[in-house]
Design a protein around this motif. Structure first.
Motif, PDB file in Angstrom:
ATOM      1  N   GLY A 246      18.053 -23.993  33.424  1.00 34.89           N
ATOM      2  CA  GLY A 246      17.851 -22.767  32.592  1.00 34.89           C
ATOM      3  C   GLY A 246      17.671 -23.149  31.058  1.00 34.89           C
ATOM      4  O   GLY A 246      17.386 -21.929  30.288  1.00 34.89           O
ATOM      5  N   ASP A 247      17.870 -24.404  30.771  1.00 40.50           N
ATOM      6  CA  ASP A 247      17.585 -24.565  29.389  1.00 40.50           C
ATOM      7  C   ASP A 247      16.231 -25.285  29.309  1.00 40.50           C
ATOM      8  O   ASP A 247      15.785 -26.303  30.106  1.00 40.50           O
ATOM      9  N   ARG A 248      15.461 -24.946  28.434  1.00 46.73           N
ATOM     10  CA  ARG A 248      13.902 -25.436  28.515  1.00 46.73           C
ATOM     11  C   ARG A 248      14.014 -27.157  28.064  1.00 46.73           C
ATOM     12  O   ARG A 248      13.007 -27.473  28.871  1.00 46.73           O
TER      13      ARG A 248
ATOM     14  N   PHE B 240      15.090 -18.603  28.886  1.00 50.75           N
ATOM     15  CA  PHE B 240      13.757 -19.192  29.282  1.00 50.75           C
ATOM     16  C   PHE B 240      12.877 -18.018  29.574  1.00 50.75           C
ATOM     17  O   PHE B 240      11.770 -18.157  30.112  1.00 50.75           O
ATOM     18  N   LEU B 241      13.070 -17.139  28.786  1.00 52.65           N
ATOM     19  CA  LEU B 241      11.869 -15.977  28.527  1.00 52.65           C
ATOM     20  C   LEU B 241      10.733 -16.514  27.616  1.00 52.65           C
ATOM     21  O   LEU B 241      11.147 -17.351  26.957  1.00 52.65           O
ATOM     22  N   PRO B 242       9.605 -15.964  27.793  1.00 54.75           N
ATOM     23  CA  PRO B 242       9.353 -14.842  28.914  1.00 54.75           C
ATOM     24  C   PRO B 242       8.889 -15.366  30.344  1.00 54.75           C
ATOM     25  O   PRO B 242       8.798 -14.550  31.124  1.00 54.75           O
TER      26      PRO B 242
ATOM     27  N   ASP C  29      20.935 -23.108  38.841  1.00 52.50           N
ATOM     28  CA  ASP C  29      20.166 -23.760  37.926  1.00 52.50           C
ATOM     29  C   ASP C  29      20.568 -25.177  37.480  1.00 52.50           C
ATOM     30  O   ASP C  29      20.020 -25.762  36.644  1.00 52.50           O
ATOM     31  N   ASP C  30      21.638 -25.454  38.150  1.00 54.86           N
ATOM     32  CA  ASP C  30      22.279 -26.697  37.713  1.00 54.86           C
ATOM     33  C   ASP C  30      21.556 -27.771  38.824  1.00 54.86           C
ATOM     34  O   ASP C  30      22.121 -28.031  39.938  1.00 54.86           O
TER      35      ASP C  30
ATOM     36  N   LYS D 271      14.502 -18.121  37.281  1.00 49.59           N
ATOM     37  CA  LYS D 271      14.648 -19.493  36.800  1.00 49.59           C
ATOM     38  C   LYS D 271      14.639 -20.322  37.941  1.00 49.59           C
ATOM     39  O   LYS D 271      14.392 -21.320  37.883  1.00 49.59           O
ATOM     40  N   GLU D 272      15.767 -19.723  39.167  1.00 51.39           N
ATOM     41  CA  GLU D 272      15.910 -20.926  39.985  1.00 51.39           C
ATOM     42  C   GLU D 272      14.702 -21.069  41.035  1.00 51.39           C
ATOM     43  O   GLU D 272      14.791 -22.017  41.707  1.00 51.39           O
TER      44      GLU D 272
END
Ligand code: UTP
Length: 301
Positions: A266-268, A26-28, A140-141, A35-36
């Motif tokens: 965590g996946d866009r 998930f950068l930048p 993140d789930d 991300k959490e």
């Protein structure tokens, strides 16, 4: 004490949330914001997860964190200045929303100094957890609150002991992103006995399409096994490898099969789906958002 009560496994009360990962997918954005803490409508992902723990009676929550992610801990603390300002304005609704994270659970922290993988992050919880069974919830789930899974997982662990994981049936072409289980029936449609576990197999070598996803109930004995687990796939200490070692040594491992909505935020792509679906579900924002979304979809090629 009746014999039945004496023999029952002690009630699991602690949840561990590993949230010390680098969030590279998930950068930048995740260079400065964990991300959490990315918002799903108006609450960070992590709040939904702590709410899920609290709803299952797990109010002793250990957050595994690292340097640069302090904001996660601040989020669950009181905010006296903000609360005073909202109180002075008489904005009771926002005041309650601001206080809520600090009221959900007792949050402690442990630091993972280097991101050595999920297994290593769980090992960072050993001093806090001790020898009791405990729940692990990935930071993140996100699991839809209308289909709670922890109560069934805790019930199965209390009945059989050992390890209980959450399983989801995934498309064959993505099995190499997950730990994959070989299973046999228990006679109960939503619970299977696990006979083998393999981390990130190639689709041609996967024993099934049942993937281990972000919730686990683990026995305290896993810490000793994790200490002896060498880095595996991706050079990281894999929780799957420690669970597979316990399985080989005779520990019962069960899987609760989940068919509800879940998002790897965590996946866009999954994050976007989570925001849209959760916004549609909201009583306050949902009706207007759904109307806009229907119009928008009509404009798509
Ligand atoms: P992920 O597999 O999503 O890893 O971790 P990641 O490093 O955070 O993300 P990417 O792949 O680089 O984008 C699942 C959960 O485990 C935590 C993460 O914070 C996330 O909540 N984790 C992962 C740790 O706490 N420590 C680690 O070393 C790895």
């Amino acid at each position: 004490m009746p014999a039945e009560t004496q023999n029952r496994a002690p009630r699991t009360v602690k949840a561990v949330i590993p949230a010390a990962g680098l969030g590279t997918r998930f950068l930048p954005a995740t260079k400065a914001v964990p991300k959490e803490l990315l918002p799903i409508v108006d609450r960070p992902v992590l709040q939904y997860i702590v709410e899920e723990a609290a709803a299952a009676g797990l109010t002793d929550v250990l957050l595994v964190t690292r340097r640069g992610k302090y904001a996660m801990v601040d989020y669950f603390d009181r905010a006296p200045e903000l609360e005073a300002a909202l109180s002075a304005k008489g904005d009771e609704e926002r005041l309650a929303a601001v206080r809520r994270p600090s009221e959900l659970a007792d949050i402690s922290t442990s630091r993972q100094s280097v991101a050595r993988g999920l297994g290593h992050a769980v090992l960072c919880a050993s001093a806090h957890v001790g020898l009791e069974a405990f729940a692990v919830m990935l930071g993140d789930d996100l699991i839809d609150a209308s289909t709670p899974v922890l109560p069934t997982m805790l019930e199965i662990q209390a009945e059989h002991g050992g390890i209980v994981v959450l399983l989801a049936d995934v498309p064959k072409e993505v099995v190499n992103r997950y730990g994959i289980a070989s299973v046999e029936s228990t006679g109960r449609a939503d619970v299977v006995r696990i006979t083998g576990l393999v981390e990130k197999p190639e689709p041609s070598e996967a024993p099934s399409t049942l993937a281990v996803i972000g919730r686990y109930v683990l026995p305290g004995e896993i810490f000793a096994v994790l200490r002896d687990t060498r880095p595996g796939a991706g050079g990281e200490v894999q929780l799957t490898d420690a669970m597979a070692a316990m399985l080989d040594a005779g520990t019962p491992v069960h899987g609760v099969v989940f068919g509800g909505r879940r998002y790897d935020t965590g996946d866009r792509g999954d994050y976007l789906k989570a925001v849209v679906e959760m916004a549609c579900d909201r009583e306050d924002l949902g009706p207007a958002f759904r109307d806009w979304l229907k119009d928008f979809v009509r404009t798509l090629p």
